[in-house]
Design an enzyme around this catalytic site. Structure first.
Site, PDB file in Angstrom:
ATOM      1  N   HIS A 267      -7.811 -10.634 -15.267  1.00 52.57           N
ATOM      2  CA  HIS A 267      -8.522 -11.865 -15.590  1.00 52.57           C
ATOM      3  C   HIS A 267      -8.678 -12.460 -14.344  1.00 52.57           C
ATOM      4  O   HIS A 267      -8.142 -12.881 -13.307  1.00 52.57           O
ATOM      5  CB  HIS A 267      -7.287 -12.751 -16.300  1.00 52.57           C
TER       6      HIS A 267
ATOM      7  N   THR B  43      -5.458 -16.327 -20.710  1.00 53.88           N
ATOM      8  CA  THR B  43      -5.185 -14.896 -20.528  1.00 53.88           C
ATOM      9  C   THR B  43      -4.745 -14.439 -21.869  1.00 53.88           C
ATOM     10  O   THR B  43      -5.140 -13.509 -22.432  1.00 53.88           O
ATOM     11  CB  THR B  43      -4.250 -14.432 -19.565  1.00 53.88           C
TER      12      THR B  43
ATOM     13  N   GLU C 223      -8.419  -7.683 -28.636  1.00 53.10           N
ATOM     14  CA  GLU C 223      -7.859  -6.899 -29.735  1.00 53.10           C
ATOM     15  C   GLU C 223      -8.848  -7.161 -31.193  1.00 53.10           C
ATOM     16  O   GLU C 223      -9.254  -6.154 -31.535  1.00 53.10           O
ATOM     17  CB  GLU C 223      -6.543  -7.275 -29.986  1.00 53.10           C
TER      18      GLU C 223
END
Length: 137
Positions: A75, A41, A49
């Protein structure tokens, strides 16, 4: 200051290897060493990002960069070593220097994550000066 256009879309892909799994996250987190070797994760957040940074690069002025300010991601499915993960982002809101992205990540079989990510456009020199002042106390 020019702003990136709402509706901007971008996608990036990465093949999952052992370096992107939970046990590889950091030696500072010893309890991760016994976790399953699946896409972490923490690395998914980093990949989101990275995808946003890549999308924004052509739209920033010299001396500008963006910093992440909020992450709201699920997730939902594990991804084993050897699969490819693709992250797709869409810029859905621009409020001054605040940018909000809709995010979806999928591997070769499933959607593995979705949500939103926010970034903020900063002047690099000013940001670094504030960071250095903070470090000095």
């Amino acid at each position: 200051m020019p702003v990136p256009p709402v509706g901007l879309r971008h996608r990036e892909s990465v093949k999952i290897d052992r370096a992107l799994t939970v046990p590889a996250v950091s030696p500072a987190f010893p309890h991760f060493h016994d976790m399953p070797p699946v896409f972490a994760t923490a690395f998914m957040v980093g990949f989101v990002e990275e995808t946003c940074v890549a999308a924004l690069a052509p739209h920033l002025e010299p001396g500008q960069r963006t910093v992440g300010t909020h992450v709201d991601l699920s997730h939902e499915a594990a991804t084993p070593i050897g699969m490819t993960v693709t992250c797709e982002i869409e810029l859905v809101a621009v409020e001054g220097r605040r940018l909000r992205f809709k995010v979806e990540a999928r591997d070769d079989k499933d959607v593995i994550g979705r949500g939103h990510h926010e970034r903020f456009i900063v002047d690099d020199a000013k940001f670094m000066a504030r960071l250095e002042a903070k470090a000095r106390g």
